[in-house]
Motif scaffolding. Structure first.
Motif, PDB file in Angstrom:
ATOM      1  N   SER A   2      34.663 -17.648 -13.771  1.00 38.28           N
ATOM      2  CA  SER A   2      35.231 -16.296 -13.650  1.00 38.28           C
ATOM      3  C   SER A   2      34.534 -15.529 -12.530  1.00 38.28           C
ATOM      4  CB  SER A   2      35.083 -15.555 -14.983  1.00 38.28           C
ATOM      5  OG  SER A   2      35.671 -16.300 -16.034  1.00 38.28           O
TER       6      SER A   2
ATOM      7  N   ARG B 104      36.974 -11.517 -16.436  1.00 39.11           N
ATOM      8  CA  ARG B 104      35.816 -11.041 -17.201  1.00 39.11           C
ATOM      9  C   ARG B 104      34.712 -12.088 -17.244  1.00 39.11           C
ATOM     10  NH1 ARG B 104      37.480  -8.510 -22.677  1.00 39.11           N
ATOM     11  NH2 ARG B 104      35.300  -7.891 -22.652  1.00 39.11           N
TER      12      ARG B 104
ATOM     13  N   THR C 199      35.684 -17.198 -21.695  1.00 38.42           N
ATOM     14  CA  THR C 199      37.105 -17.260 -21.313  1.00 38.42           C
ATOM     15  C   THR C 199      37.805 -18.245 -22.238  1.00 38.42           C
ATOM     16  OG1 THR C 199      36.474 -16.816 -19.025  1.00 38.42           O
ATOM     17  CG2 THR C 199      38.700 -17.684 -19.390  1.00 38.42           C
TER      18      THR C 199
ATOM     19  N   ASP D 148      41.977 -18.751 -13.877  1.00 40.18           N
ATOM     20  CA  ASP D 148      40.688 -18.870 -14.559  1.00 40.18           C
ATOM     21  C   ASP D 148      40.914 -19.602 -15.881  1.00 40.18           C
ATOM     22  OD1 ASP D 148      38.016 -18.483 -15.064  1.00 40.18           O
ATOM     23  OD2 ASP D 148      38.260 -16.433 -15.825  1.00 40.18           O
TER      24      ASP D 148
HETATM   25 MG   LIG Z   1      34.984 -17.442 -17.752  1.00 38.42          MG
END
Ligand SMILES: [Mg+2]
Ligand SMILES: Nc1nc2c(ncn2[C@@H]2O[C@H](COP(=O)(O)OP(=O)(O)OP(=O)(O)O)[C@@H](O)[C@H]2O)c(=O)[nH]1
Length: 246
Positions: A48, A62, A70, A86
């Motif tokens: 990320s 984030r 994530t 992502d």
């Molecule tokens: Mg991540």
């Protein structure tokens, strides 16, 4: 549809980065009209963070110190022309009995079956000697002919000599799997090392896609090469050509 000229001028100068959605599975991902560049790697390796660095926008994806943060497929459109994706990481054990090499079915489905997936950035922690889980995952990518390049992350946290030694050890372990190794990059979100090179890779793939779309008659387009393993290129041709603009 993305015009060739518009994209040519926009890769390294990202003027708009828009969050599309968080998809729990492949069917929930947005339409397949834009080329996608996805980040995969062990939980906490810096996927990320790297996405934000490339997009030039902190907080877009984030980031957290907590591994396994994530959990969905997060898609972001850059300059209305291409997407950064992502992905959740692998190797984060949710329970003591869980196989640490298993990662979500949604991610494997995305990597194997997303027709507009143009390139995967396979992230490896540059501070570490080769880890079994990363080697297994790379083998998984190779077996499924997913097109990818390597990105060794967090180089600010190790000496250059250590980083080079770890890269050499890693590539030595996997070299027999390839006729030609995928390209290897290094990056740090602290020093911004690697940003121009990685945007350059995206630029190269986008140019190849646009060139192929101009040259190839419909239904007979060629794929960008970019030192991808040959099986990966063949696999890309087999991916269903549903709504691709090239
Ligand atoms: Mg991540
Ligand atoms: N020093 C340093 N820290 C980094 C770098 N990249 C990421 N980090 C830190 O590493 C931690 C994890 O970063 P993330 O970007 O959330 O990692 P991720 O791979 O997306 O993690 P998951 O979503 O949990 O799989 C955060 O605390 C980041 O600030 C880097 O290049 N250098």
């Amino acid at each position: 549809m993305c015009a060739t000229i518009a994209c040519e001028f926009s890769i390294v100068n990202i003027s708009s980065a828009i969050f599309d959605c968080s998809a729990p599975d492949l069917d929930s991902c947005p339409d397949e009209s834009l080329p996608e560049f996805a980040f995969i790697g062990r939980s906490n390796v810096g996927k990320s963070s790297l996405l934000n660095m490339l997009a030039g926008e902190q907080g877009l994806a984030r980031v957290s110190t907590t591994p396994g943060f994530t959990k969905l497929i997060n898609l972001f459109t850059m300059n209305k022309c291409w997407r950064l994706v992502d992905l959740p990481g692998y190797g984060f054990a949710h329970g003591p009995k869980q196989d640490r090499t298993r990662f979500s079915a949604a991610v494997s489905d995305y990597l194997e079956n997303r027709p507009n997936l143009s390139l995967v950035f396979a992230l490896i922690d540059s501070r570490l000697a080769p880890q079994a889980i990363d080697l297994e995952f790379v083998e998984w990518l190779v077996r499924r002919a997913v097109p990818f390049v390597f990105v060794f992350t967090k180089t600010d946290k190790a000496t250059p000599a250590r980083v080079q030694a770890n890269i050499a050890a890693f590539t030595a372990r996997i070299s027999a799997w390839f006729e030609k190794l995928p390209a290897v990059f290094t990056c740090s979100v602290q020093t911004r090392q690697g940003r121009p090179e990685l945007l350059g890779v995206i630029d190269e793939v986008m140019t190849a896609i646009n060139t192929a779309s101009i040259r190839a008659p419909e239904g007979n387009e060629s794929s960008p090469t970019l030192s991808l393993p040959a099986p990966a290129r063949e696999n890309r041709k087999r991916r269903p050509d549903l709504h691709r603009p090239w």
